[in-house]
Scaffold this motif. Structure first.
Motif, PDB file in Angstrom:
ATOM      1  N   ARG A 166       0.828  -1.206   0.000  1.00  0.00           N
ATOM      2  CA  ARG A 166       0.000   0.000   0.000  1.00  0.00           C
ATOM      3  C   ARG A 166       0.863   1.257   0.000  1.00  0.00           C
ATOM      4  O   ARG A 166       0.561   2.250  -0.696  1.00  0.00           O
ATOM      5  N   GLY A 167       1.962   1.219   0.760  1.00  0.00           N
ATOM      6  CA  GLY A 167       2.872   2.366   0.771  1.00  0.00           C
ATOM      7  C   GLY A 167       3.493   2.624  -0.589  1.00  0.00           C
ATOM      8  O   GLY A 167       3.608   3.777  -1.034  1.00  0.00           O
ATOM      9  N   LEU A 168       3.910   1.554  -1.284  1.00  0.00           N
ATOM     10  CA  LEU A 168       4.479   1.713  -2.630  1.00  0.00           C
ATOM     11  C   LEU A 168       3.454   2.304  -3.584  1.00  0.00           C
ATOM     12  O   LEU A 168       3.776   3.191  -4.394  1.00  0.00           O
ATOM     13  N   CYS A 169       2.222   1.804  -3.510  1.00  0.00           N
ATOM     14  CA  CYS A 169       1.182   2.310  -4.418  1.00  0.00           C
ATOM     15  C   CYS A 169       0.807   3.749  -4.074  1.00  0.00           C
ATOM     16  O   CYS A 169       0.528   4.556  -4.965  1.00  0.00           O
ATOM     17  N   ASN A 170       0.780   4.080  -2.768  1.00  0.00           N
ATOM     18  CA  ASN A 170       0.571   5.479  -2.375  1.00  0.00           C
ATOM     19  C   ASN A 170       1.655   6.376  -2.955  1.00  0.00           C
ATOM     20  O   ASN A 170       1.386   7.463  -3.492  1.00  0.00           O
TER      21      ASN A 170
ATOM     22  N   PHE B 161       6.567  12.833 -11.736  1.00  0.00           N
ATOM     23  CA  PHE B 161       7.700  11.902 -11.811  1.00  0.00           C
ATOM     24  C   PHE B 161       7.206  10.588 -12.436  1.00  0.00           C
ATOM     25  O   PHE B 161       6.949   9.605 -11.730  1.00  0.00           O
ATOM     26  N   TYR B 162       7.075  10.580 -13.748  1.00  0.00           N
ATOM     27  CA  TYR B 162       6.367   9.482 -14.398  1.00  0.00           C
ATOM     28  C   TYR B 162       7.200   8.198 -14.456  1.00  0.00           C
ATOM     29  O   TYR B 162       6.665   7.106 -14.256  1.00  0.00           O
ATOM     30  N   GLU B 163       8.489   8.305 -14.717  1.00  0.00           N
ATOM     31  CA  GLU B 163       9.311   7.094 -14.773  1.00  0.00           C
ATOM     32  C   GLU B 163       9.479   6.483 -13.381  1.00  0.00           C
ATOM     33  O   GLU B 163       9.330   5.274 -13.199  1.00  0.00           O
ATOM     34  N   ARG B 164       9.765   7.316 -12.402  1.00  0.00           N
ATOM     35  CA  ARG B 164       9.920   6.798 -11.044  1.00  0.00           C
ATOM     36  C   ARG B 164       8.580   6.276 -10.524  1.00  0.00           C
ATOM     37  O   ARG B 164       8.519   5.260  -9.820  1.00  0.00           O
ATOM     38  N   GLY B 165       7.523   6.959 -10.892  1.00  0.00           N
ATOM     39  CA  GLY B 165       6.196   6.490 -10.499  1.00  0.00           C
ATOM     40  C   GLY B 165       5.878   5.141 -11.105  1.00  0.00           C
ATOM     41  O   GLY B 165       5.269   4.280 -10.451  1.00  0.00           O
ATOM     42  N   ALA B 166       6.284   4.936 -12.367  1.00  0.00           N
ATOM     43  CA  ALA B 166       6.028   3.643 -13.027  1.00  0.00           C
ATOM     44  C   ALA B 166       6.770   2.517 -12.311  1.00  0.00           C
ATOM     45  O   ALA B 166       6.231   1.412 -12.148  1.00  0.00           O
ATOM     46  N   ASP B 167       8.002   2.784 -11.884  1.00  0.00           N
ATOM     47  CA  ASP B 167       8.771   1.758 -11.163  1.00  0.00           C
ATOM     48  C   ASP B 167       8.101   1.419  -9.831  1.00  0.00           C
ATOM     49  O   ASP B 167       7.980   0.244  -9.457  1.00  0.00           O
ATOM     50  N   LEU B 168       7.672   2.442  -9.107  1.00  0.00           N
ATOM     51  CA  LEU B 168       6.996   2.208  -7.831  1.00  0.00           C
ATOM     52  C   LEU B 168       5.678   1.458  -8.049  1.00  0.00           C
ATOM     53  O   LEU B 168       5.307   0.574  -7.266  1.00  0.00           O
ATOM     54  N   LEU B 169       4.999   1.818  -9.116  1.00  0.00           N
ATOM     55  CA  LEU B 169       3.707   1.197  -9.416  1.00  0.00           C
ATOM     56  C   LEU B 169       3.877  -0.285  -9.721  1.00  0.00           C
ATOM     57  O   LEU B 169       3.113  -1.127  -9.234  1.00  0.00           O
ATOM     58  N   ALA B 170       4.873  -0.604 -10.520  1.00  0.00           N
ATOM     59  CA  ALA B 170       5.122  -2.012 -10.853  1.00  0.00           C
ATOM     60  C   ALA B 170       5.457  -2.814  -9.599  1.00  0.00           C
ATOM     61  O   ALA B 170       4.933  -3.917  -9.389  1.00  0.00           O
ATOM     62  N   ALA B 171       6.303  -2.240  -8.752  1.00  0.00           N
ATOM     63  CA  ALA B 171       6.672  -2.942  -7.518  1.00  0.00           C
ATOM     64  C   ALA B 171       5.472  -3.082  -6.584  1.00  0.00           C
ATOM     65  O   ALA B 171       5.255  -4.136  -5.969  1.00  0.00           O
ATOM     66  N   GLY B 172       4.660  -2.029  -6.489  1.00  0.00           N
ATOM     67  CA  GLY B 172       3.492  -2.061  -5.617  1.00  0.00           C
ATOM     68  C   GLY B 172       2.438  -3.043  -6.083  1.00  0.00           C
ATOM     69  O   GLY B 172       1.844  -3.769  -5.274  1.00  0.00           O
ATOM     70  N   ARG B 173       2.187  -3.094  -7.392  1.00  0.00           N
ATOM     71  CA  ARG B 173       1.192  -4.031  -7.916  1.00  0.00           C
ATOM     72  C   ARG B 173       1.647  -5.477  -7.714  1.00  0.00           C
ATOM     73  O   ARG B 173       0.855  -6.345  -7.353  1.00  0.00           O
TER      74      ARG B 173
END
Length: 930
Positions: free
Chosen positions: A529-533, A543-555
């Motif tokens: 949940r923290g990663l997706c937040n 921060f679209y590239e960094r957000g994409a990395d966090l999103l992939a890890a969070g999902r």
């Protein structure tokens, strides 16, 4: 030999044509209702079979041909139905006919394999002499698969009732037997005129009379002392082993085995798999159960509960159902609890929620059971995807004064979380969470920390960011005092969301502290949940590239740790990222699919609604845009999270400005701006600010527009928020442009200053990258540069001063080849192409209209307009595309700098050339044009 119906028909066709055709005999076996008679009718309709040569023979109905009929010289097609009903005399005559089949003749013989006297021998135990030239085939009819059931459902109920849930349930309950499917669909259509496609509606339709009559007659044919084995199968309602049937029936192993053999022989039961027995059509079990006396049925259910509790793994939900049907209330509730705990442990939250909702909604439940089951429901609902019923059930339970305070506080906590996160009722949810934090402070510090952590989340309107920071201090202290690792992670996850949303410098360091390698499943769910937040907040910041990395890890972590709500939230963030980064191909469908998949919980899909609305604005589909941006009426837009509400408001304001509804745009801008200002998370103003500033400036409220820009700048300070910084420059460009347009002296210099600011914003958006925002600001720079160049042109060129009408503004003005405006025009042309590549039809048309106001005259072009006698001219095609997207003539005129009358003429020309009868028809004609 097993053949398909198609190959059987081809074999028969060959047998009935040609002078040297050999005879064919086909046996068709299939259970009751599987379509044997239908296949015979298909064979009868073969075009190569002459009418007099068809001979029907329905066994058991009396009559029928003699043996001599088999030796007829002419070609004959024998269609023999229901051989299982034939007596010995009929079988003898039939064998004689089949043994005498001559060239060009064929026979099809149907039967139910479960009802023939001698298993495997449809023509009886007397051996048959097959002629050497005879081809013998066997066609075993199979039940319909789920796709065929779907087609039948669509034909019977229409597309709206043909849901995946209904089709799956129909296929499960009917076993795919065609006759049963058709009969059950007829009952569904009769009983549910407004069928919504749920499994519950299918179950409530009952048992088709034909099926009930068949299964009850077969059950009655079983000797009375053996019938309990059939009753046991009806109560178990699924494949069961021999020993299980014997135990549930109460017959014992020896007698039970004999009873099972008799039931199989009489087709009352069937072998469903290796060593598993039950009804061939699952729905038949309901018909048998309905005939059982109450005491007999209860005894069967009691024994069934005991038998199923010995299976591994234990299906505790099924065990609970049997205990309840047996009248064993205490055992039923304990089994429900174990079923819910088992489902929760394996991540099947929806299954646990459904079972617990159904149980807790029952009246008269003992307080002790309610106190045990209600927290289970709440825990699963917060983690999984809940239904509205869960909220109502919990809202009633927390009013129960008999509940222990700790239990009531825990339930109130989960109720508050659901109201905020899944229902969008943030104001109500916030109040519930505050009460829960107070209730739990002295009795359960861990849960008190959880309630405080929830109050840290900044997304909801109505509470300032300073209040959230105050709750953060209390939540951290409570989590530390609790010593619970999962709770410390939960507080950290919300701290990450708050810090990242505000672009605090510590945000990225906090993300690194999330325990993504923990071995505790509860910690992992909170870390996910923290990663997706963090991903969601990073995407809003730009921060679209960094957000994409966090999103992939969070999902990935959400899926592995069993957190479906978090996983679905991440899917919404992904749609936003794709919108901003220009990955629009198929984005509209992805949004619509997400909305459809979460139809019961529309708030979860709020990101998808807004992105779909933003796409519709760019595509010129303004009617659809309004619908999507308003969440299609599923819930009020004032309930949206603050950043999403600001983005939706920006699009609505933009639509109002495009329609020249300036006063309405300004009112909406003030209301939306107040929500963001009250919250105080200024990066969230990025998607609202340029349009809100323009609305106030064009409405004559220059002071209000200046205040917006000043507050935006002060709120951002030196924070690292790239999207908001670009939006701030854009907002300054808008304000400078509108003030320059309204001024007399200094107009040209103001326009040039605005063009420079637009260019600066375009460069910032290009760095992110955000291609659509970059194209919009590039267009703004070109618009101001062209206006400034026109302002500075000599009066005799007719380029300065007021334009007589909109049509005159669209006429090309001659521009010298070496004019400094040419690079601007080239950039504008490139900008129009970028709009086109994205699919932004309305924006592309507007940019090209602006381009035509200063397009230089091409050398060598003959005077007059080019001829487009049979094809649409570029202007007609442009107008037609905007017309079919839903824009009115007045809106098209404003977009393309034309008069409404000219727009009307272009639409008429497009309809005449394409042959369209209406604007809707024009859309189809344009799609068909190469």
């Amino acid at each position: 030999m097993i053949t398909t119906c198609g190959s059987v028909l081809r074999s028969f066709a060959r047998a009935l044509t040609g002078p040297r055709a050999e005879p064919v005999l086909m046996f068709v076996e299939g259970a009751a209702g599987e379509g044997k008679s239908h296949l015979l009718q298909e064979l009868a309709d073969l075009p190569d079979a002459p009418e007099p040569a068809r001979r029907w023979w329905r066994c058991g109905a009396g009559g029928g041909p003699s043996e001599e009929d088999g030796h007829r010289p002419e070609a004959t097609l024998w269609l023999v139905d229901d051989v299982h009903r034939a007596d010995e005399d009929e079988l003898r005559r039939l064998r004689g006919v089949l043994e005498g089949l001559g060239p060009g003749s064929a026979a099809a013989v149907t039967y139910r394999p479960e009802e023939i006297e001698v298993p495997g021998l449809p023509l009886g135990g007397t051996p048959m002499t097959y002629p050497g030239r005879l081809t013998v085939l066997t066609n075993r009819l199979a039940p319909w698969d789920e796709e065929r059931v779907r087609r039948a459902t669509e034909e019977a109920l229409g597309g709206s009732g043909c849901t995946a849930e209904a089709v799956t349930r129909l296929h499960e309950r009917t076993g795919g037997v065609p006759r049963v499917v058709v009969d059950l669909l007829a009952m569904v259509r009769e009983q549910w005129p407004a069928f919504t496609g749920t499994a519950a509606e299918v179950d409530a339709a009952g048992v088709p009379p034909r099926l009930a009559e068949l299964v009850l007659s077969r059950t009655h044919a079983v000797p009375p002392e053996h019938r309990p084995v059939v009753w046991a199968a009806a109560v178990l309602d699924g494949p069961a082993g021999r020993d299980e049937l014997a135990a549930v029936s109460g017959l014992g192993a020896g007698t039970g085995t004999g009873a099972l053999l008799g039931a199989l022989e009489g087709a009352a039961l069937a072998e469903l798999g290796e060593g598993r027995y039950g009804f061939a059509v699952p729905l038949a079990a309901s018909a048998v159960r309905a005939t059982l006396p109450g005491p007999v049925r209860q005894d069967l259910h009691r024994r069934a509960a005991n038998v199923l509790s010995r299976r591994q793994p234990v299906d505790w939900a099924a065990v609970a159902g049997h205990h309840r049907a047996a009248g064993e209330g205490h055992r039923w509730l304990r089994a429900v609890e174990r079923a819910a705990e088992s489902a929760e442990a394996s991540g099947r939250h929806e299954q646990a929620i459904t079972l617990l909702e159904r149980t807790l909604a029952l009246p008269g439940l003992p307080p002790q059971a309610r106190a045990r089951l209600a927290p289970l429901l709440a825990r699963n609902a917060v983690t999984g995807l809940r239904s509205d019923q869960t909220v109502e059930v919990l809202a009633q339970i927390v009013q129960d004064a008999a509940l222990p305070p700790a239990v009531r506080g825990e339930l109130r906590l989960d109720l508050g979380l659901m109201l905020c996160n899944q229902m969008g009722r943030s104001h109500e949810g916030w109040q519930v969470l505050e009460v829960a934090a107070g209730e739990l402070r002295d009795v359960r510090s861990v849960l008190a920390a959880r309630a405080m952590a929830a109050l840290v989340t900044p997304y909801w309107p109505g509470v300032s960011v300073d209040v959230h920071r105050g709750w953060l201090i209390q939540a951290v202290a409570a989590a530390d005092d609790s010593g619970d690792a999962a709770m410390r992670t939960a507080v950290l996850a919300n701290h990450v969301g708050l810090a990242m949303s505000c672009a605090d410098p510590e945000a990225w360091e906090l993300v690194e502290q999330l325990p993504v390698q923990s071995t505790d499943p509860a910690c992992l769910r909170q870390a996910a949940r923290g990663l997706c937040n963090a991903a969601d907040s990073a995407v809003w910041l730009g921060f679209y590239e960094r957000g994409a990395d966090l999103l992939a890890a969070g999902r990935d972590l959400s899926a592995r740790s069993g957190a479906p709500y978090t996983e679905h939230s991440a899917m919404g963030t992904r749609l936003l990222q794709q919108w901003w980064t220009g990955r629009w191909l198929g984005l509209d469908k992805r949004c619509e699919d997400f909305v459809a998949a979460t139809a019961d919980m529309p708030f979860i899909a709020s990101d998808a609604y807004v992105v779909r609305g933003l796409l519709a604005v760019a595509q010129g589909d303004w009617g659809e845009a309004r619908s999507w941006l308003s969440q299609q009426g599923t819930f009020g837009t004032e309930k949206l999270p603050v950043p999403l509400g600001a983005a939706a408001a920006g699009a609505v304001i933009r639509l109002a400005l495009a329609r020249q509804e300036v006063t309405a745009a300004a009112e909406h801008a003030r209301a939306a701006w107040k929500v963001v200002a009250d919250k105080g998370v200024w990066p969230w103003a990025a998607e609202l600010a340029p349009w809100a500033v323009e609305a106030l400036a064009r409405a004559g409220d220059g002071a209000g527009a200046h205040t917006m820009v000043r507050n935006f700048a002060q709120g951002l300070g030196r924070r690292d928020a790239p999207a908001a910084r670009a939006a701030l420059v854009w907002s300054r460009a808008v304000l400078t442009e509108t003030e320059a347009e309204a001024s007399g002296e200094g107009r040209r210099s103001g326009l040039l200053e605005a063009a420079a600011l637009y260019g600066e914003a375009a460069a910032a958006y290009g760095e992110l990258p955000r291609p659509y925002s970059q194209a919009l600001t590039t267009e703004g720079a070109a618009r101001c540069a062209i206006a400034a160049d026109t302002e500075g042109a000599p009066d005799d060129e007719g380029a300065s001063g007021p334009v007589p009408d909109a049509e005159a503004a669209s006429r090309p003005a001659p521009v010298p080849e070496e004019d400094a405006i040419l690079p601007v025009l080239a950039e504008l042309e490139s900008c129009a192409q970028r709009f086109t590549d994205l699919g932004a039809v309305w924006d592309a048309a507007r940019a090209r209209a602006l381009l035509r106001t200063r397009q230089p005259v091409r050398k060598g072009r003959p005077p007059g307009r080019p001829s487009h006698a049979d094809q649409l001219s570029p202007r007609e095609e442009e107008v037609a595309q905007l017309a079919v997207s839903g824009l009115t003539n007045r809106e098209i005129a404003a977009t393309l700098h034309l008069s409404p009358r000219t727009v009307e003429q272009h639409i008429a020309g497009a309809m005449r050339k394409t042959g369209a009868l209406s604007r809707r028809d024009l859309a189809h004609r344009l799609d068909a044009t190469p």
